[in-house]
Scaffold this motif. Structure first.
Motif, PDB file in Angstrom:
ATOM      1  N   GLY A 110      10.128  -3.511  25.635  1.00  0.00           N
ATOM      2  CA  GLY A 110      10.837  -2.520  24.947  1.00  0.00           C
ATOM      3  C   GLY A 110      11.420  -1.477  25.921  1.00  0.00           C
ATOM      4  O   GLY A 110      12.482  -0.849  25.729  1.00  0.00           O
ATOM      5  N   GLU A 162      21.515   4.731  23.708  1.00  0.00           N
ATOM      6  CA  GLU A 162      20.338   5.216  23.085  1.00  0.00           C
ATOM      7  C   GLU A 162      20.241   5.284  21.670  1.00  0.00           C
ATOM      8  O   GLU A 162      19.190   5.495  21.077  1.00  0.00           O
ATOM      9  N   LEU A 194      20.641   2.981  19.586  1.00  0.00           N
ATOM     10  CA  LEU A 194      20.080   1.540  18.793  1.00  0.00           C
ATOM     11  C   LEU A 194      19.007   1.376  20.081  1.00  0.00           C
ATOM     12  O   LEU A 194      19.240   0.891  20.983  1.00  0.00           O
ATOM     13  N   SER A 195      17.812   1.154  19.493  1.00  0.00           N
ATOM     14  CA  SER A 195      16.446   0.898  20.263  1.00  0.00           C
ATOM     15  C   SER A 195      15.605   0.184  19.523  1.00  0.00           C
ATOM     16  O   SER A 195      15.376   0.551  18.438  1.00  0.00           O
ATOM     17  N   VAL A 196      14.985  -0.690  20.164  1.00  0.00           N
ATOM     18  CA  VAL A 196      13.908  -1.323  19.559  1.00  0.00           C
ATOM     19  C   VAL A 196      12.669  -1.080  20.604  1.00  0.00           C
ATOM     20  O   VAL A 196      12.799  -1.498  21.897  1.00  0.00           O
ATOM     21  N   LYS A 197      11.478  -0.412  20.020  1.00  0.00           N
ATOM     22  CA  LYS A 197      10.594  -0.217  20.797  1.00  0.00           C
ATOM     23  C   LYS A 197       9.216  -0.672  20.389  1.00  0.00           C
ATOM     24  O   LYS A 197       9.079  -0.662  19.275  1.00  0.00           O
ATOM     25  N   LEU A 214       6.844  -3.421  15.968  1.00  0.00           N
ATOM     26  CA  LEU A 214       8.190  -2.805  16.633  1.00  0.00           C
ATOM     27  C   LEU A 214       8.922  -2.172  15.591  1.00  0.00           C
ATOM     28  O   LEU A 214       8.691  -1.960  14.402  1.00  0.00           O
ATOM     29  N   THR A 215       9.423  -0.874  16.241  1.00  0.00           N
ATOM     30  CA  THR A 215      10.380  -0.052  15.582  1.00  0.00           C
ATOM     31  C   THR A 215      11.506  -0.353  15.876  1.00  0.00           C
ATOM     32  O   THR A 215      12.083  -0.208  17.065  1.00  0.00           O
ATOM     33  N   LEU A 216      12.596  -0.185  14.917  1.00  0.00           N
ATOM     34  CA  LEU A 216      13.946  -0.237  15.123  1.00  0.00           C
ATOM     35  C   LEU A 216      14.497   1.075  14.733  1.00  0.00           C
ATOM     36  O   LEU A 216      14.612   1.479  13.553  1.00  0.00           O
ATOM     37  N   ASN A 217      15.016   1.927  15.779  1.00  0.00           N
ATOM     38  CA  ASN A 217      15.829   2.987  15.616  1.00  0.00           C
ATOM     39  C   ASN A 217      17.342   2.798  15.658  1.00  0.00           C
ATOM     40  O   ASN A 217      17.862   2.400  16.753  1.00  0.00           O
ATOM     41  N   TYR A 218      18.151   3.397  14.965  1.00  0.00           N
ATOM     42  CA  TYR A 218      19.508   3.440  14.867  1.00  0.00           C
ATOM     43  C   TYR A 218      19.864   4.886  14.265  1.00  0.00           C
ATOM     44  O   TYR A 218      19.551   5.329  13.086  1.00  0.00           O
ATOM     45  N   SER A 219      20.484   5.508  15.205  1.00  0.00           N
ATOM     46  CA  SER A 219      21.152   6.893  14.563  1.00  0.00           C
ATOM     47  C   SER A 219      22.568   7.053  14.696  1.00  0.00           C
ATOM     48  O   SER A 219      22.998   6.276  15.666  1.00  0.00           O
TER      49      SER A 219
END
Length: 186
Positions: free
Chosen positions: A15, A159, A161-164, A180-185
Motif C-alpha cells: 500500500g 492521492e 484515490l488510494s488503497v492502504k 484494506l481501505t479504499l479512499n476516494y475523495s
C-alpha cells in the motif's frame, strides 16, 4: 499469528509503495487545470505497439522503460538460439538418414540405426517448431507490453484515490485483523 503479521507487513509495504513512488507536482493554476485532460493522447498505445512491431524493444524505449529492452532481447535471443540449434541438429540427423538410405555408412552417426535417426529427426523437428512458437510468442508479448504500458502511463494517479492496508485489533477477541481501505475523495 506469524502468518497474519507477515500478511499485514506485506500489505503495508504494498500500500505504501504506490505512495512513495508518486512524485509531488506543484499546484497548477485553474486555467491550466482544464488543459490537463488534453494531455491524454489516444494514439500513444498504438504508436508504442507499432514501434515494437517494427523493431522489438523500440516501443519500450518510446515508453521510456529502458530496463525492459534487455529482457525483450534476452527472451527473443534465447528462443532464437534454441531454434537455430535444433534446426542444425535436425538437418544433421536428416542428412545422415538420407546418406544411410543411399548406402553410405561413413557419417558421424554410424553408431545409430535407422530408427534412431528417424527418432532424432522427429525430436529436433518438434523442438525446433516449439522454439519458433516461443520466439513468436515473445515477439507478440513485446508488442502487447508496449501497448499496455503506453496506455497505463496516461492514467492519473494522485492521492485522492488510494488503497492502504490496515491492521487493527478485534474488539471482542483481541486478535489482530488485517484489511484494506479504499479512499476516494472528490
Amino acid at each position: 499469528m506469524n502468518k497474519i503479521i507477515s500478511i499485514g507487513i506485506f500489505l503495508f509495504i504494498l500500500g505504501n509503495a504506490a505512495v512513495f513512488a508518486q512524485v509531488k507536482t506543484p499546484a497548477v493554476p485553474a486555467a491550466k487545470d482544464s488543459l490537463k485532460s488534453n494531455d491524454i493522447d489516444p494514439l500513444t498505445p498504438a504508436k508504442a505497439a507499432f514501434y515494437s512491431a517494427v523493431l522489438p524493444g523500440l516501443g519500450q524505449a518510446y515508453n521510456k522503460k529502458y530496463w525492459k529492452i534487455p529482457l525483450v532481447y534476452g527472451a527473443m535471443g534465447t528462443s532464437l538460439y534454441f531454434y537455430l540449434d535444433n534446426n542444425k541438429k535436425y538437418h544433421q540427423y536428416r542428412d545422415a538418414y538420407k546418406r544411410r538410405l543411399e548406402g553410405y555408412t561413413d557419417d558421424d552417426y554410424s553408431y545409430l540405426d535407422n530408427s534412431r535417426l528417424i527418432a532424432g529427426q522427429k525430436f529436433y523437428q518438434r523442438n525446433r517448431d516449439l522454439s519458433a512458437l516461443v520466439t513468436l510468442g515473445f515477439y507478440v508479448l513485446n508488442i502487447i507490453d508496449a501497448n499496455v504500458d503506453a496506455a497505463l502511463i496516461q492514467f492519473n494517479v494522485d492521492e485522492n484515490l488510494s488503497v492502504k492496508p490496515v491492521i487493527y485489533p478485534n474488539d471482542v477477541t483481541f486478535k489482530t485483523n488485517v484489511g484494506l481501505t479504499l479512499n476516494y475523495s472528490f
